[in-house]
Write an enzyme that holds these catalytic residues in place. Structure first.
Site, PDB file in Angstrom:
ATOM      1  N   GLY A  90     -12.908  -4.295   6.553  1.00 63.84           N
ATOM      2  CA  GLY A  90     -13.991  -3.395   6.166  1.00 63.84           C
ATOM      3  C   GLY A  90     -13.550  -2.625   4.943  1.00 63.84           C
ATOM      4  O   GLY A  90     -12.427  -2.795   4.465  1.00 63.84           O
ATOM      5  N   ARG A  93     -10.989   1.598   1.689  1.00 66.25           N
ATOM      6  CA  ARG A  93     -10.770   2.612   0.659  1.00 66.25           C
ATOM      7  C   ARG A  93     -11.879   2.612  -0.390  1.00 66.25           C
ATOM      8  O   ARG A  93     -11.730   3.205  -1.459  1.00 66.25           O
ATOM      9  CB  ARG A  93      -9.445   2.372  -0.031  1.00 66.25           C
ATOM     10  CG  ARG A  93      -9.330   0.956  -0.580  1.00 66.25           C
ATOM     11  CD  ARG A  93      -8.187   0.874  -1.476  1.00 66.25           C
ATOM     12  NE  ARG A  93      -7.801  -0.497  -1.740  1.00 66.25           N
ATOM     13  CZ  ARG A  93      -6.832  -0.810  -2.565  1.00 66.25           C
ATOM     14  NH1 ARG A  93      -6.178   0.133  -3.186  1.00 66.25           N
ATOM     15  NH2 ARG A  93      -6.530  -2.063  -2.763  1.00 66.25           N
ATOM     16  N   ARG A 176     -17.206   0.103  -9.272  1.00 71.71           N
ATOM     17  CA  ARG A 176     -17.539  -1.316  -9.408  1.00 71.71           C
ATOM     18  C   ARG A 176     -19.034  -1.518  -9.255  1.00 71.71           C
ATOM     19  O   ARG A 176     -19.683  -0.864  -8.443  1.00 71.71           O
ATOM     20  CB  ARG A 176     -16.784  -2.070  -8.316  1.00 71.71           C
ATOM     21  CG  ARG A 176     -17.076  -3.554  -8.281  1.00 71.71           C
ATOM     22  CD  ARG A 176     -16.042  -4.285  -7.465  1.00 71.71           C
ATOM     23  NE  ARG A 176     -16.134  -3.966  -6.062  1.00 71.71           N
ATOM     24  CZ  ARG A 176     -15.184  -4.257  -5.166  1.00 71.71           C
ATOM     25  NH1 ARG A 176     -14.069  -4.865  -5.550  1.00 71.71           N
ATOM     26  NH2 ARG A 176     -15.324  -3.949  -3.896  1.00 71.71           N
ATOM     27  N   ARG A 183     -19.712 -10.102   1.535  1.00 71.17           N
ATOM     28  CA  ARG A 183     -18.650 -11.109   1.415  1.00 71.17           C
ATOM     29  C   ARG A 183     -18.852 -12.202   2.469  1.00 71.17           C
ATOM     30  O   ARG A 183     -19.583 -11.979   3.440  1.00 71.17           O
ATOM     31  CB  ARG A 183     -17.295 -10.417   1.668  1.00 71.17           C
ATOM     32  CG  ARG A 183     -17.051  -9.225   0.776  1.00 71.17           C
ATOM     33  CD  ARG A 183     -16.238  -8.152   1.513  1.00 71.17           C
ATOM     34  NE  ARG A 183     -16.218  -6.903   0.750  1.00 71.17           N
ATOM     35  CZ  ARG A 183     -15.210  -6.520  -0.033  1.00 71.17           C
ATOM     36  NH1 ARG A 183     -14.139  -7.252  -0.112  1.00 71.17           N
ATOM     37  NH2 ARG A 183     -15.281  -5.397  -0.719  1.00 71.17           N
ATOM     38  N   ASP A 252     -12.503 -12.500   2.964  1.00 79.36           N
ATOM     39  CA  ASP A 252     -13.064 -11.154   2.778  1.00 79.36           C
ATOM     40  C   ASP A 252     -13.120 -10.775   1.300  1.00 79.36           C
ATOM     41  O   ASP A 252     -13.701  -9.755   0.951  1.00 79.36           O
ATOM     42  CB  ASP A 252     -12.256 -10.110   3.565  1.00 79.36           C
ATOM     43  CG  ASP A 252     -10.768 -10.186   3.265  1.00 79.36           C
ATOM     44  OD1 ASP A 252     -10.162 -11.235   3.543  1.00 79.36           O
ATOM     45  OD2 ASP A 252     -10.211  -9.216   2.730  1.00 79.36           O
TER      46      ASP A 252
END
Ligand code: AMP
Ligand code: MG
Length: 487
Positions: A90, A93, A176, A183, A252
């Site tokens: 998951g 961060r 980002r 994913r 992932d």
């Protein structure tokens, strides 16, 4: 052009609810400051580039402030890491701050990486260090400029927040952008935790938002999976053709959109080396440069497994069978263009492989060789480049084949050849040692080198005055840099 407070949010992923993500607020960085911003990425949000220099920009992307309409959430997913299944991963961060619409009607996820602990942080501290944030920023924007599908990066914000890795470093955040942060591992999570309703909801979400054209097809989910296979084949063909090694192709880290995603110890090849390994904790060489091709298929099979509730196994297998031939076709098409060829011949694959083998044996710089090959006529270029090879007889034999092949390709002027080849053969790539120089300066508070390198890499095909130092082979110290896998 918009000011920072004029962004329009529509947080569709957040509305899927708590089974998919958890609300978490960013943990601010101490004394946030702008390290670098991408004007091109800002334009995707219609942002006026001047706002990057305002204090509120560093406050927003350093976790101090939030838009009223943002809904920061940590997404849950799982995935296969180095071949083994990890049942829960998951955003440990990173936070999805929300989805923003631009004036063209495109939506972009704003994802803040390094934003502090979440329920998925496991043993981690939720932080990202300056060096890895700079690397992700430069790589995203450099790959995009090369025409390789990738997530984008809006900015890096530096700070005084201490972060402990092998030594004490400083925390940073990178913002980002991607049309989706879903994913392969999202699908795997709901499949392996046996939550069919949520898995169906996720599949509907992806189909409706990201593959709406597949809705019209007789089997929409199958059409969507095929499209994902095709996009991955094309993306990996581009990695291979441009010498990009991702380094951590865990499921992932594979985007449902077929874009390059989650940058870690990645590297561009300097000398051509099919066995090149940029991830030093990858002891088996699972993610070596040439293994990226079969691993792409392996990862798609892992996704296929998670889609078995929606698509028959036979249909999934058939779609997976498209991967290698599509990969080959894209790769060969790009390599032909890199060699200056405009037509296709059956033996072209052999011509490409022959060259790569010679480069491998002589440690020839992959990018510069192909760039210089276009500088002059085929005959002149091979004469000049011959000295780079140890196996001269081998190279001469290849050069004869190449000249004959170019002659059969058709007549054009040297000017046309150069223009065509330089448009696909970059002069500037993100070499590890260039990133390292920029990071060293940034770590001592000087961001000018990161900014200059970023600028150079936004126009990789265009020779830029005064920038010769960015188009050189690495010096001895920069040749086999071991990039720390901690980030
Ligand atoms: P990566 O190898 O960067 O793709 O990360 C793998 C997993 O570890 C993801 O779930 C990340 O969110 C998590 N992770 C990586 N670094 C940290 C960190 N410093 N703190 C918390 N979670 C982390
Ligand atoms: Mg990751």
């Amino acid at each position: 052009m918009k000011a920072l407070d004029e962004l329009t949010f529509d947080n569709r992923f957040a509305r899927l609810g708590d089974a998919f993500s958890t609300q978490v607020l960013p943990e601010p960085l101490d004394e946030p400051r702008l390290v670098v911003a991408s004007k091109a990425a800002m334009a995707l949000l219609d942002l006026d580039p001047a706002v990057a220099e305002t204090p509120v920009f560093a406050e927003l992307f350093g976790g101090h402030k939030l838009w009223a309409e943002a809904e920061p959430r940590a997404m849950v997913y799982s995935g296969h890491q180095f071949g083994g299944y990890t049942p829960q991963l998951g955003d440990g961060r990173g936070l999805l701050l929300g989805e923003v619409y631009n004036e063209a009607g495109e939506h972009w996820d704003l994802h803040l990486k390094g934003a502090g602990m979440t329920p998925y942080s496991r043993m981690g501290d939720g932080r990202a260090v300056l060096r890895s944030s700079i690397r992700e920023f430069l790589a995203s924007e450099a790959l995009h400029a090369l025409g390789i599908p990738t997530s984008r990066a809006l900015c890096v914000i530096g700070s005084n927040t201490p972060v402990w890795r092998e030594k004490q470093e400083r925390g940073a955040m990178v913002l980002r952008l991607a049309h989706s942060h879903i994913r392969f591992g999202h699908f795997e999570y709901f499949y392996y935790t046996k939550k069919p309703e949520q898995q169906a909801e996720l599949a509907e979400h992806v189909l409706n938002l990201h593959y709406p054209e597949c809705r019209e097809r007789p089997e929409p989910y199958l059409a969507m999976f095929r499209e994902i296979v095709e996009r991955n084949a094309e993306m990996i063909a581009k990695w291979q053709a441009y010498g990009f090694c991702h380094g951590v192709m865990n499921t992932d880290n594979m985007s449902i959109l077929g874009i390059t995603f989650d940058f870690g110890p990645f590297a561009f090849l300097d000398d051509f080396d099919a066995h090149f390994l940029c991830n030093h904790s990858d002891h088996e060489g699972r993610y070596s440069f040439s293994n990226q091709v079969p691993i792409g298929q392996w990862n798609l099979s892992a996704l296929a497994q998670a889609l078995t509730p929606f698509i028959s196994v036979d249909a999934l297998k058939e779609a997976l069978g498209l991967y290698l031939p599509l990969y080959q076709a894209h790769y060969l098409d790009l390599m032909r263009r890199r060699l200056g060829l405009t037509t296709a011949e059956e033996d072209d694959q052999t011509l490409v492989e022959g060259l790569l083998k010679l480069m491998q044996n002589s440690g020839v710089d992959y990018t510069l060789f192909l760039r210089r090959l276009g500088d002059e006529s085929a005959a002149l270029a091979v004469t000049r480049l011959r000295d780079d090879f140890v196996d001269l007889a081998g190279f001469d034999a290849w050069a004869e084949q190449y000249k004959a092949r170019v002659a059969r390709d058709g007549d054009d002027t040297q000017e046309q050849r150069r223009e065509r080849m330089h448009a696909v053969n970059p002069l500037y790539i993100l070499r590890n040692y260039l990133a390292q120089n920029a990071i060293a300066a940034a770590e001592s508070g000087d961001y000018s080198e990161v900014r200059r390198l970023h600028e150079v890499l936004t126009r990789p095909f265009e020779e830029q005055a005064g920038m010769e130092q960015y188009a050189q082979r690495p010096p001895d110290w920069g040749k086999h840099l071991e990039i720390s896998c901690s980030s």
